[in-house]
Design a protein around this motif. Sequence first.
Motif, mmCIF file in Angstrom:
data_model
loop_
_atom_site.group_PDB
_atom_site.id
_atom_site.type_symbol
_atom_site.label_atom_id
_atom_site.label_comp_id
_atom_site.label_asym_id
_atom_site.label_seq_id
_atom_site.Cartn_x
_atom_site.Cartn_y
_atom_site.Cartn_z
ATOM 1 N N GLU A 71 39.481 37.076 29.885
ATOM 2 C CA GLU A 71 40.723 36.324 29.913
ATOM 3 C C GLU A 71 41.830 37.180 29.307
ATOM 4 O OE1 GLU A 71 40.391 32.509 28.102
ATOM 5 O OE2 GLU A 71 38.576 31.958 29.212
ATOM 6 N N THR A 76 50.514 37.394 29.834
ATOM 7 C CA THR A 76 49.983 38.636 30.389
ATOM 8 C C THR A 76 49.182 38.319 31.640
ATOM 9 O OG1 THR A 76 49.852 39.689 28.215
ATOM 10 C CG2 THR A 76 48.526 40.658 29.969
ATOM 11 N N SER A 77 49.394 39.088 32.703
ATOM 12 C CA SER A 77 48.664 38.911 33.955
ATOM 13 C C SER A 77 48.430 40.278 34.584
ATOM 14 C CB SER A 77 49.439 38.008 34.923
ATOM 15 O OG SER A 77 50.710 38.577 35.214
ATOM 16 N N SER A 79 48.768 42.708 37.776
ATOM 17 C CA SER A 79 49.572 42.858 38.993
ATOM 18 C C SER A 79 48.873 43.709 40.047
ATOM 19 C CB SER A 79 50.935 43.472 38.657
ATOM 20 O OG SER A 79 50.791 44.738 38.033
ATOM 21 N N ARG A 88 39.836 35.247 40.739
ATOM 22 C CA ARG A 88 40.210 34.377 39.634
ATOM 23 C C ARG A 88 39.345 33.123 39.667
ATOM 24 N NH1 ARG A 88 45.332 34.813 37.359
ATOM 25 N NH2 ARG A 88 44.611 33.102 36.023
ATOM 26 N N THR A 91 41.030 30.220 34.437
ATOM 27 C CA THR A 91 41.837 31.150 33.643
ATOM 28 C C THR A 91 41.175 32.521 33.492
ATOM 29 O OG1 THR A 91 40.814 30.386 31.574
ATOM 30 C CG2 THR A 91 42.813 29.247 32.317
ATOM 31 N N TYR A 93 39.492 36.178 34.735
ATOM 32 C CA TYR A 93 39.480 37.244 35.729
ATOM 33 C C TYR A 93 38.048 37.749 35.845
ATOM 34 C CZ TYR A 93 44.579 37.450 35.183
ATOM 35 O OH TYR A 93 45.915 37.153 35.157
#
Length: 331
Positions: A71, A76-77, A79, A88, A91, A93
Amino acid sequence: MNGSRSSWARVGTLTVALLIGAATVGFAPTAAHAAIAHFVKESEWSDGYVGKLTVHNNAPVPITSWRVDLELPAGTSISSHWNAELTRVGTRYVFQDLGWNGTLAAGATTSFGWIASGVGSPVHCLVDNQPCAPDDDGTGPDVDPPTIPANPRHTFENQQLNLRWDASTDNRGVVGYDIFSHSGQLATTTGTSHTMPPPPPGVFVFGVRAVDAAGNSSPFAIITIGDVPDDEPPTAPSRLRLTGPRDGHYQITWDPSDDNVLVAGYEVQQMGTVSAVTLVGDTFAYGESRGYGTYLFRVRAFDSAGNFSAPVHVGIAVDPAPSIPPTPPTP
């Protein structure tokens, strides 16, 4: 490419069989867990970073696949990403191998990475449903350099020149900082500042690099006094050579470049049919071994003004291991 040098080597099938574990005799591979995953920020800026996560098979037998769940903090993600399949789940990854990088011999590693929007590091990380842990137990080589010292600056106080910078980070710990000028190394310190007599009037450039216990060093953070117009690139690194594998890594070494002001560091790029990864180091770097194929490495120096030298190349072609016929049953 003009100004480049090339060197090629071929690894025989016997050597590669030992590298990737394909010729192991005496047991049948069984299920195992890649129980270690280590994360590092390869570079970062005010609102993002390039992240690298290395999966290490610390089991005594090969594995044929791996999965990493993690997580990211709010804000923050991810791109973009490479060298793994990303999905996904709520929540979380979820990264999974791409097939070609799923099989890891005992002790071998592979890496994948992403570009993050935001500065948060991964949390609640699992690799093959086991907690991720830093690879700091001494079982593998430390090949990750520290981050470059941030916010390099200088002040004049009490008739002294003070060079200052913010602390670097490292996967196993920074042990000190080297301070250089064009004439060579000036000092080493464990702190984040260095005081010296003021230089005479003129233009001066100082470089500060972080060093860890394994001798890995960051690129130089540059502190400039005066205006330094510089459009002259460094000389190309010389005597580029590749050795290994050792603990799942190839080692690349070269003789250092020279520059009219200061060599700030070296860009090491791994290219070819197996993977494409960009690393930044000082006088050596490692490329991960991911099995058979063609590995091509490019090295070029850069100076304090961002001028790059001509590139030099070294490559290695790794042959696949011979297939082993099944052993007939005993009558």
